[in-house]
Design a protein around this motif. Structure first.
Motif, PDB file in Angstrom:
ATOM      1  N   LEU A  40       0.994  -1.039   0.047  1.00 39.64           N
ATOM      2  CA  LEU A  40       0.008  -0.056   0.278  1.00 39.64           C
ATOM      3  C   LEU A  40       0.845   1.390  -0.217  1.00 39.64           C
ATOM      4  CD1 LEU A  40      -2.818  -0.825   2.510  1.00 39.64           C
ATOM      5  CD2 LEU A  40      -2.847  -0.882   0.086  1.00 39.64           C
ATOM      6  N   TYR A  41       1.931   1.035   0.645  1.00 41.55           N
ATOM      7  CA  TYR A  41       2.980   2.471   0.532  1.00 41.55           C
ATOM      8  C   TYR A  41       3.129   2.614  -0.791  1.00 41.55           C
ATOM      9  CZ  TYR A  41       7.722   4.421   0.477  1.00 41.55           C
ATOM     10  OH  TYR A  41       8.670   5.238   0.147  1.00 41.55           O
ATOM     11  N   TRP A  42       3.626   1.472  -1.674  1.00 45.70           N
ATOM     12  CA  TRP A  42       3.901   1.862  -2.926  1.00 45.70           C
ATOM     13  C   TRP A  42       2.380   2.290  -3.928  1.00 45.70           C
ATOM     14  CZ3 TRP A  42       8.666   2.652  -4.123  1.00 45.70           C
ATOM     15  CH2 TRP A  42       9.745   2.091  -3.364  1.00 45.70           C
ATOM     16  N   GLY A  43       1.615   1.380  -3.650  1.00 44.70           N
ATOM     17  CA  GLY A  43       0.080   1.533  -4.300  1.00 44.70           C
ATOM     18  C   GLY A  43      -0.266   3.061  -4.328  1.00 44.70           C
ATOM     19  N   SER A  44      -0.186   3.432  -2.969  1.00 45.11           N
ATOM     20  CA  SER A  44      -0.628   4.749  -3.059  1.00 45.11           C
ATOM     21  C   SER A  44       0.487   5.935  -3.531  1.00 45.11           C
ATOM     22  CB  SER A  44      -0.796   5.203  -1.212  1.00 45.11           C
ATOM     23  OG  SER A  44       0.585   5.102  -0.823  1.00 45.11           O
ATOM     24  N   MET A  45       1.152   5.716  -4.128  1.00 50.15           N
ATOM     25  CA  MET A  45       2.090   6.270  -4.792  1.00 50.15           C
ATOM     26  C   MET A  45       1.664   6.564  -6.392  1.00 50.15           C
ATOM     27  SD  MET A  45       6.297   6.117  -4.619  1.00 50.15           S
ATOM     28  CE  MET A  45       6.503   5.344  -2.810  1.00 50.15           C
ATOM     29  N   VAL A  46       0.988   5.634  -6.946  1.00 51.81           N
ATOM     30  CA  VAL A  46       0.464   5.755  -8.267  1.00 51.81           C
ATOM     31  C   VAL A  46      -0.862   6.536  -8.231  1.00 51.81           C
ATOM     32  CG1 VAL A  46       1.858   3.784  -8.885  1.00 51.81           C
ATOM     33  CG2 VAL A  46      -0.488   3.354  -8.347  1.00 51.81           C
ATOM     34  N   GLU A  47      -1.183   7.186  -9.489  1.00 54.77           N
ATOM     35  CA  GLU A  47      -2.322   8.107  -9.847  1.00 54.77           C
ATOM     36  C   GLU A  47      -3.453   7.067  -9.327  1.00 54.77           C
ATOM     37  OE1 GLU A  47      -4.517   8.092 -12.123  1.00 54.77           O
ATOM     38  OE2 GLU A  47      -3.797   6.653 -13.073  1.00 54.77           O
ATOM     39  N   PRO A  48      -4.495   7.544  -8.791  1.00 51.33           N
ATOM     40  CA  PRO A  48      -5.766   6.888  -8.390  1.00 51.33           C
ATOM     41  C   PRO A  48      -6.837   6.556  -9.403  1.00 51.33           C
ATOM     42  CG  PRO A  48      -5.931   9.117  -7.595  1.00 51.33           C
ATOM     43  CD  PRO A  48      -4.709   9.004  -8.215  1.00 51.33           C
ATOM     44  N   PHE A  49      -6.629   7.022 -10.619  1.00 54.39           N
ATOM     45  CA  PHE A  49      -7.813   6.964 -11.587  1.00 54.39           C
ATOM     46  C   PHE A  49      -7.573   5.653 -12.492  1.00 54.39           C
ATOM     47  CE2 PHE A  49      -7.223  11.270 -10.239  1.00 54.39           C
ATOM     48  CZ  PHE A  49      -8.394  11.585  -9.488  1.00 54.39           C
ATOM     49  N   TYR A  50      -6.293   5.587 -12.916  1.00 55.82           N
ATOM     50  CA  TYR A  50      -6.092   4.396 -14.064  1.00 55.82           C
ATOM     51  C   TYR A  50      -5.155   3.549 -13.482  1.00 55.82           C
ATOM     52  CZ  TYR A  50      -7.386   8.012 -17.410  1.00 55.82           C
ATOM     53  OH  TYR A  50      -8.329   9.172 -18.093  1.00 55.82           O
ATOM     54  N   GLN A  51      -4.698   3.844 -12.652  1.00 60.01           N
ATOM     55  CA  GLN A  51      -3.335   2.742 -12.195  1.00 60.01           C
ATOM     56  C   GLN A  51      -3.574   1.891 -10.898  1.00 60.01           C
ATOM     57  OE1 GLN A  51       0.673   4.355 -12.185  1.00 60.01           O
ATOM     58  NE2 GLN A  51       0.070   5.757 -14.058  1.00 60.01           N
ATOM     59  N   ARG A  52      -4.024   2.712  -9.821  1.00 58.76           N
ATOM     60  CA  ARG A  52      -4.445   1.774  -8.672  1.00 58.76           C
ATOM     61  C   ARG A  52      -5.541   0.742  -8.881  1.00 58.76           C
ATOM     62  NH1 ARG A  52      -4.319   6.224  -3.738  1.00 58.76           N
ATOM     63  NH2 ARG A  52      -2.925   7.553  -4.561  1.00 58.76           N
ATOM     64  N   PRO A  53      -6.646   0.987  -9.547  1.00 52.31           N
ATOM     65  CA  PRO A  53      -7.929   0.168  -9.685  1.00 52.31           C
ATOM     66  C   PRO A  53      -7.325  -1.169 -10.445  1.00 52.31           C
ATOM     67  CG  PRO A  53      -8.594   2.391 -10.258  1.00 52.31           C
ATOM     68  CD  PRO A  53      -7.120   2.328 -10.119  1.00 52.31           C
ATOM     69  N   VAL A  54      -6.384  -1.055 -11.294  1.00 53.22           N
ATOM     70  CA  VAL A  54      -6.071  -2.345 -12.044  1.00 53.22           C
ATOM     71  C   VAL A  54      -5.038  -3.072 -11.413  1.00 53.22           C
ATOM     72  CG1 VAL A  54      -6.976  -1.257 -14.148  1.00 53.22           C
ATOM     73  CG2 VAL A  54      -4.277  -1.100 -13.685  1.00 53.22           C
ATOM     74  N   GLY A  55      -4.405  -2.503 -10.155  1.00 53.13           N
ATOM     75  CA  GLY A  55      -3.510  -3.292  -9.455  1.00 53.13           C
ATOM     76  C   GLY A  55      -2.038  -3.140  -9.944  1.00 53.13           C
ATOM     77  N   PHE A  56      -1.989  -1.882 -10.506  1.00 53.06           N
ATOM     78  CA  PHE A  56      -0.776  -1.585 -11.074  1.00 53.06           C
ATOM     79  C   PHE A  56       0.174  -0.985  -9.835  1.00 53.06           C
ATOM     80  CE2 PHE A  56       2.585   1.328 -12.604  1.00 53.06           C
ATOM     81  CZ  PHE A  56       3.157   0.723 -13.442  1.00 53.06           C
ATOM     82  N   GLY A  57       1.288  -1.392  -9.563  1.00 58.23           N
ATOM     83  CA  GLY A  57       1.974  -0.667  -8.468  1.00 58.23           C
ATOM     84  C   GLY A  57       3.409  -1.291  -8.598  1.00 58.23           C
ATOM     85  N   GLN A  58       4.222  -1.233  -7.233  1.00 58.32           N
ATOM     86  CA  GLN A  58       5.575  -1.472  -7.343  1.00 58.32           C
ATOM     87  C   GLN A  58       6.048  -2.592  -7.990  1.00 58.32           C
ATOM     88  OE1 GLN A  58       8.365   0.134  -7.389  1.00 58.32           O
ATOM     89  NE2 GLN A  58       9.794  -0.481  -5.843  1.00 58.32           N
ATOM     90  N   LYS A  59       5.368  -3.744  -7.539  1.00 61.90           N
ATOM     91  CA  LYS A  59       5.725  -5.072  -7.990  1.00 61.90           C
ATOM     92  C   LYS A  59       5.438  -5.440  -9.299  1.00 61.90           C
ATOM     93  CE  LYS A  59       5.469  -7.766  -3.824  1.00 61.90           C
ATOM     94  NZ  LYS A  59       4.439  -8.712  -2.785  1.00 61.90           N
ATOM     95  N   ALA A  60       4.109  -4.740  -9.912  1.00 62.66           N
ATOM     96  CA  ALA A  60       3.877  -4.945 -11.387  1.00 62.66           C
ATOM     97  C   ALA A  60       4.981  -4.220 -12.271  1.00 62.66           C
ATOM     98  CB  ALA A  60       2.502  -4.559 -11.570  1.00 62.66           C
TER      99      ALA A  60
END
Lengths: 383, 370, 309
Positions: free
Chosen positions: B121-141
């Protein structure tokens, strides 16, 4: 202090209660574009960028500069974020100042913002408290701020009426500020009779909640003339702190602000602040704090702030006008406020303030701060 | 008026552990701040300012520096919070001293990622919330795709990455600064659970708890305090676009830009360094950093990575105290340059690297010389 | 090197804290339009003055920050340019036909059969995903899908001004040797203990190894009184999210007898006006402990009460 550093361009958004037409990143872009246009520069001519915002929990984006970078076209540049609660914007400007003064850059853009409509303001501020010790009883920062105003009432005579005069003055001054969104004159009586929220803080002692961004371009002496013939030179700037739970913390005078003022006045050659400053801009998160700053900045002796506001000296036509812009009472996008106050001070000494230009203003004092009233700074600007 | 050069006076570090469950943030911070003065002749009274790196999101409190000021030794001093890796805090500190208004500064970076129940969540909250977070894009991906592309482009595979990871863990174990139960060999690295195909868990940097403190001063003060000081002669940093997909595949342009900035100030290229201490979020990330620094050509990062001059400390793969990792690298490089060495082979120049953001969006490079 | 004693509080391994908040986020014109068009199953992109198109739509070019000149409708087909698998879900980068950029989304295929350059097509969710980008369930392999075209966006929906969002973060904070002992003492003995400041007899609350002011080691443990003096107080008369008590009540910063620093707590009141008179800095107060079982938290003290003189 090191090399001369000047503010050569400024820009702020038209602040509002809620901007539903732009994202956080889009809001930042507006302020940046205005500051660059004001400095007659493009982003290509900026070496480094500093982004400052309030706490992440205000708007749910962690390290938001990494998103904002796209909206301001700063990809590839040196970009770093500073944060310091309410004083974030000022802390960002200070970091930018040292990037230029330390020779790391020739021109630095500092942009600060908060889009407070997106989150839960007081609840997110409650998370400032230690989760083990105090958070469960926290009431944002308002409960705390009111508690020590109450203490200063007894010791320093910062009465409800004196604070109400601050609110009435600043709200009146906001009316002419093109960037403010609260523009309604109120009487001292109305402030005193407004609803107690965290008594002694009442509704009209409290600034609005705002969406807004503000940016300044800092330049070294060599390049400043490309942007303006009359930069606002930073003659001194400092930001000091005290441990939040220190036994010796009086919360009467603001010791960190007094320490910062001493450093800054020495650098800028200020020996009689009341007489040497033409204009003052302070960040008053609640009306009562402005009284505290009068004393901590040496505009009057401790215990005389109520007399100073009552005397009219800090009104627009007084001998030391404080917050001709209206301060936070006209708009309060918290993380941006430190930069907004710098802009208002800078444009005064540049001779082009858009709210109330103080005639002949040559030297301005700017104050900002955050945290539990334990992060406090000030700067001296002059033409 | 010429500006003073800035040197490192001393450093102090806690052990880097998967979980410092017997200590709070303030315990770790105050310990390194107390310790950093030992043997220097300086005290906290000599310190003009404190600059710290930490994360509200990791600390679980807003404006967390505010609650840690006492532990930082910052009471009634100038303090600033850089919400980025500690190498950026050092960059600020160097600028502040070079500007001439201060002569001694204390830099502190810390984190306790073990206290976050879900570090993603530390990484997930770093990506913009409209396109990237909902599809599970984050540090690991992002790290997974970065590795998938690199493997495909340069004909290396998981075995190569595993060999690098095993080498780094062995180095860290030897250094003694990192808590390690058992050093994994290449097979163990390959056999660890999938994190983001083709990367296994151990190919992604391991978050650890820890704190690091560093005293910086003008060169003349540093010189008077003892050994030949290590001077920070160059600094550079660059941030790439937020859109991972819009960044150049198979290179970290921001590393190259930061390296060019630092190298221009220092007057030599990072490839000429005797010692390199670099951060990375994954094994492939480390190869990209080495290539960006010019220590290896495109796709040849593995050759440089296996050289003795790179990450003798083990680097970030076995121990990544988020927000402190880059400052740890600077402290490790300082140790390597300042330890007594015999003769002409003594290392004299180091390049140091720190990183931040999803898939290493922002990067910082220092040059250090004795 | 710091070497903490390996002490833990009795039965209290870590302290759970949750930060959970609702948000109303503004996406801006481009993303706001894209999201508003999700129920219409149209993919909105941005076209820039030089003719390049990116999708999903952005208000600013991710490459250089330039503003687009128009919103367009992007096709549902494209190619796969990168892929990985996280927690069993396959995520990849997709470049839609006619677009210059790539973007991350779910890939609806096994990792083993993927290769860069494969043709893919959007699959729309069967469920009601509203205005989320997850209305596109993901992209499935579509080897024979014809090349799609970017077309004008006819009658675009009004951009969403606000979307509801929530963020919840859970922490397990370490007690460490000092907080651990303090909360053990609160739980087991119903007393508040601190450690002496480095240069005096008064206790620091909460306790810690190093004195906040002198930065020297603190002294020995000391039990503070059950009574104390108010340093600052305010009368809470408004409701905010996350508040544990119903207003009105008094927020008080209290220095317990024998302590040097404040404890934050509450005092129950009957009404505002009498509280203004009765509760002020300097007022003496007493801790009222909970009737129930003590948990080892500050709230084991239920409230403070004014000591009537």
């Amino acid at each position: 202090m090191g090399r001369e550093v000047g503010i050569v361009g400024v820009g702020q958004t038209h602040h509002s209660r809620r901007r539903t037409d732009v994202s956080q990143a889009g809001l930042v872009r507006e302020a940046v574009n205005r500051a660059l246009a004001d400095a007659k520069l493009s982003m290509d001519e900026i070496d480094t960028v500093v982004v400052a915002t309030g706490p992440v929990l205000f708007a749910a984006v962690n390290q938001p500069e990494k998103w904002v970078v796209d909206a301001i076209g700063a990809q590839g540049k040196s970009v770093v974020r500073l944060t310091s609660g309410g004083g974030a914007g000022f802390a960002g400007a200070l970091a930018g100042y040292y990037q230029v003064a330390g020779g790391y850059s020739e021109r630095t853009l500092v942009v600060a913002y908060d889009k407070l409509s997106e989150g839960q303001l007081q609840y997110s501020i409650s998370t400032l408290y230690d989760p083990f010790w105090g958070r469960e009883f926290a009431v944002g920062i308002m409960g705390f701020s009111a508690a020590y105003w109450r203490a200063r009432m007894d010791v320093l005579g910062h009465t409800e009426e004196a604070a109400a005069m601050v609110s009435a003055k600043n709200r009146k001054n906001s009316i002419a500020n093109p960037y403010a969104h609260v523009k309604k004159e109120v009487t001292v009586e109305e402030v005193l009779n407004s609803k107690p929220l965290c008594w002694p803080i009442k509704l009209l002692d409290v600034p609005p909640i705002s969406d807004g961004a503000a940016a300044i371009v800092l330049s070294n002496e060599k390049l400043a003339h490309h942007s303006t013939t009359r930069p606002a030179w930073i003659r001194g700037i400092a930001y000091c702190c005290e441990a939040d739970n220190a036994p010796e913390r009086s919360l009467m005078l603001s010791e960190p602000l007094a320490i910062a003022a001493k450093k800054v006045y020495r650098a800028a050659g200020i020996t009689n602040p009341r007489r040497q400053f033409d204009v003052v801009e302070v960040q008053e998160p609640y009306s009562c704090f402005e009284l505290n700053y009068y004393e901590s900045l040496g505009l009057c002796p401790p215990g005389e702030a109520a007399d100073l506001i009552a005397s009219g000296a800090t009104q627009l036509d007084g001998d030391i006008p404080v917050n001709p812009s209206g301060g936070c009472m006209g708009a309060n996008p918290i993380g941006a406020v430190g930069v907004i106050r710098l802009i208002e001070g800078a444009t005064q000494v540049m001779g082009r303030n858009e709210s109330h230009q103080i005639t002949g203003a040559n030297t301005a004092l700017v104050q900002s701060g955050g945290g539990w009233a334990n992060l406090r700074g000030c700067a001296v600007l002059s033409a | 008026m010429s500006m003073p050069r800035v040197g490192i006076v001393s450093t102090s570090m806690t052990q880097l552990r998967p979980a410092w469950d017997s200590a709070q943030h303030i315990d770790l911070i105050s310990a390194v701040v107390l310790d950093v003065f030992k043997g220097t002749g300086l005290t906290l009274d000599d310190v003009d300012f404190i600059i710290d790196s930490g994360s509200d999101v990791l600390d679980g409190r807003s404006i967390s520096n505010c609650g840690f000021l006492g532990a930082l030794g910052a009471h009634h001093k100038e303090e600033a919070r850089v919400e980025e890796d500690g190498l950026w805090a050092a960059l600020y500190g160097v600028n502040k001293i070079r500007a001439g208004s201060s002569s001694v500064g204390l830099i502190v970076a810390y984190s306790k990622p073990s206290e976050s129940r879900d570090i993603d969540l530390y990484w997930g909250s770093m990506v913009e919330p409209f396109y990237q977070r909902p599809v599970g894009f984050g540090q690991k991906a992002a790290l997974g795709m970065q590795a998938q592309r690199y493997f495909a482009a340069h004909g290396i595979d998981g075995k190569d990455a595993a060999a690098l990871v095993a080498r780094r863990w062995a180095a860290a174990a030897e250094g003694g600064q990192v808590a390690i139960d058992a050093v994994p060999d290449s097979d163990a690295v390959l056999a660890s659970a999938e994190a983001a195909a083709p990367l296994t868990d151990l190919m992604i940097s391991r978050p650890v708890d820890g704190a690091v403190a560093m005293l910086l001063s003008t060169e003349d003060i540093a010189a008077r305090l003892g050994r030949a000081p290590a001077i920070i002669t160059g600094m550079g940093t660059s941030m790439e676009t937020h859109a991972f997909s819009a960044r150049s595949a198979n290179q970290l342009e921001s590393v190259a830009k930061a390296a060019a900035m630092a190298g221009a100030k220092a007057g030599w290229k990072p490839s000429e360094a005797d010692v390199a201490e670099v951060s990375a979020s994954s094994a492939v990330g480390e190869l990209l950093v080495l290539e960006g620094l010019g220590l290896a050509g495109a796709g040849k990062g593995l050759d440089a990575a296996m050289s003795d001059k790179v990450n003798r400390s083990g680097g970030a793969l076995p121990a990544d105290p988020l927000m402190a990792t880059g400052l740890v690298r600077l402290a490790e490089a300082y140790k390597q340059l300042s330890q007594p060495h015999a003769g002409a082979n003594a290392p004299r120049r180091a390049v140091v690297h720190g990183t931040g953001g999803v898939a290493m969006q922002t990067n910082c490079v220092f040059t250090l010389e004795v | 090197m710091f070497a903490a004693p390996e002490t833990h509080p009795h039965d209290l391994p870590t302290f759970h804290s949750q930060i959970s908040m609702p948000y109303t986020l503004t996406p801006g014109r481009a993303a706001g339009t894209f999201l508003a068009e999700m129920p219409n199953r149209r993919i909105v992109g941005s076209r820039f003055p030089d003719g390049t198109v990116i999708a999903p739509a952005q208000d600013f070019s991710p490459v250089d920050g330039e503003e687009p000149e128009a919103l367009v409708q992007a096709p549902e087909t494209g190619v796969l340019t990168a892929f990985t698998r996280v927690n069993g879900d396959v995520i990849g980068l997709v470049r839609l036909d006619g677009c210059a950029n790539e973007f991350p989304h779910r890939i609806l295929a096994d990792l083993d059969v993927l290769s860069v350059g494969q043709r893919v097509a959007a699959q729309w969710s069967d469920g009601d995903e509203g205005t989320s980008i997850t209305a596109i369930k993901g992209f499935a392999l579509a080897p024979d899908a014809p090349e799609g075209k970017v077309i004008d966006l006819a009658d675009p929906a009004e951009p969403l001004g606000v979307i509801n969002y929530s963020m919840s973060l859970d922490f397990d904070h370490a007690y460490g040797p000092y907080y651990g002992r303090m909360f053990d003492e609160i739980r087991e003995h119903g007393r508040v203990m601190g450690v002496r400041v480095s240069n005096g007899d008064d206790a620091l609350l909460p306790p810690r190894e190093v004195d906040d002011v002198t930065h020297k080691r603190t002294g020995t443990w000391k039990a503070c009184g059950n009574t104390g003096t108010i340093r600052g107080c305010s009368i809470i008369n408004m409701e905010i999210l996350g508040q544990a008590r119903k207003p009105p009540y008094v927020y008080a910063e209290i220095v317990l007898d024998g302590a040097s620093t404040r404890m934050i707590h509450v005092i129950d009141i009957d009404d505002l006006e009498s509280a203004k008179e009765k509760i002020r800095p300097g007022t003496r107060v007493r801790a009222i402990w909970t009737d129930g079982e003590r948990q080892g938290r500050v709230s084991d003290i239920d409230r403070f009460e004014v000591i009537e003189e």
